[in-house]
Write a protein that holds these residues in place. Structure first.
Motif: not given
Length: 394
Positions: A231, A239, A242, A252, A294, A298, A303, A306
């Motif tokens: 990540q 992200i 998606l 994010t 993820s 979506n 997300n 996340s």
């Protein structure tokens, strides 16, 4: 009320501020902002495969620097290598701003990884040495919030550049200029005016340190190294890839930084109350959930969550594992801390490599995320086993 002088080398406030700035430069500019800039660089210059290779060699440099740092005993040598790390972080960023040569990028990312280790590992050691405070653990929790700030501040600088219609090359250049000026304060404060005579204690290898629990702990930390890096390298592009979420990747990443700022203090307080292993298990399980989100949906809000789960766990987990390792090692910290650092670093180096292989094969991040979640969960399972067998020591 005592007046705070931020130019006083011996002021606790100055020392903590200088340490946080060092993390913003050495960890943020030299490493994490690469993630923030990944989407525009993928559109214009990089491929996902080459980005993964750059991430892997960067962590290889960090791994080498971390292990090297463990054996720097003299405090004045620490200051010299810390300053070297600051200079490296600036110069390697300038390389990314001024060239498209892939070989130079590879070399600069390796060296930048070494510089990041000098800023984080050596710089943190200097901060701890200089602080004049009874509860250094709490103060160091504030210092390590600088990792969260390193993500947030560098991401905001990038956002500002793009707001004024700048390019990713110009973003690297602005980051270089910022790091250049900010580094003066850190290098000035995190130094010593006169020589201090300190006895260097030599520790010998002790096989008894490596109990069954310690071996499981080391393997679990390897698993966490894997969970951290996937990540850390790809989350904005994950992200953006998606359906319906293109453009939300950087938001994010901003949330990762915001969640990371208080996480170390929160997790360390919980570990003090409920036990380190219990809290490590909970934090790693939350990280697994964040990784799987993820891969499974979506949904925008999930997300974004996340990112919060990732930022809220990875910094705290480093502190939790290293703090527990320090407790277990007693008067002989070098070997055990080196083993933990090595295991984590190997996970960091390997994860981008298997990720790009799976991305190339399947054309998306899904299977890389599944495998990463499985590996992190395996670390959780090992710690559960240690509790079932009642071999936990903390």
């Amino acid at each position: 009320m005592k007046k705070i002088n931020l130019l006083d080398k011996n002021s606790n406030a100055s020392i903590i501020l200088a340490g946080i700035l060092a993390l913003i430069i050495g960890v943020g500019v030299a490493r994490f902002v690469f993630t923030s800039l990944l989407p525009p660089m993928l559109e214009d210059y990089l491929t996902v495969s080459f980005a993964g290779i750059l991430a892997s060699v960067n962590y290889a440099g960090y791994l080498a620097g971390s292990i090297f740092a463990v054996f720097i005993k003299d405090i004045y040598a620490k200051v010299k290598f810390f300053r070297l790390g600051m200079i490296i972080s600036i110069l390697t960023t300038l390389v990314l701003a001024t060239t498209h040569n892939e070989t130079l990028w590879l070399i600069s990312r390796i060296i930048a990884g070494f510089g990041a280790a000098m800023a984080l590992v050596v710089g943190s050691a200097i901060v701890m040495y200089k602080l004049k405070i009874d509860n250094k653990t709490k103060a160091m929790g504030i210092h390590f919030s600088g990792i969260g700030f390193s993500i947030l501040v560098t991401d905001l600088i990038v956002r500002a550049v793009f707001y004024f219609h700048g390019t990713w090359q110009e973003a690297w250049l602005v980051l270089t200029i910022f790091a250049f000026f900010a580094s003066f304060y850190s290098m000035y404060i995190l130094s010593f005016g006169k020589r201090i005579d300190a006895n260097v204690v030599k520790h010998h290898f002790d096989i008894k340190l490596f109990s069954p629990f310690v071996i499981l702990l080391i393997i679990a930390y390897f698993c966490e190294g894997v969970g951290f890096v996937v990540q850390a390298t790809f989350i904005p592009d994950i992200i953006n890839s998606l359906e319906g979420l293109k453009g939300y990747g950087n938001l994010t990443w901003t949330l990762v930084g915001l969640a990371g700022i208080p996480s170390c203090i929160i997790w360390m307080n919980l570990a003090h109350k409920y036990g380190s292993v219990n809290i490590i298990i909970i934090a790693m399980l939350l990280q697994v959930v964040g990784i799987l989100i993820s891969a499974l949906t979506n949904n925008l809000y999930l997300n974004l969550l996340s990112g919060v789960l990732y930022g809220g766990t990875f910094i705290g987990l480093v502190a939790l594992f290293m703090n527990l390792g320090g407790k277990l090692s007693g008067a002989n910290p070098v070997v055990l801390m080196g083993a933990l650092t090595t295991a984590y670093g190997v996970g960091q180096v390997l994860a981008p490599l298997y990720s790009i292989a799976l991305i190339d094969k399947f054309g998306n991040y899904t299977y890389a995320l599944y495998l990463t979640a499985f590996i992190v969960f395996s670390g959780v399972a090992l710690l559960f086993i240690s509790k079932i067998l009642n071999i936990v020591k903390e």
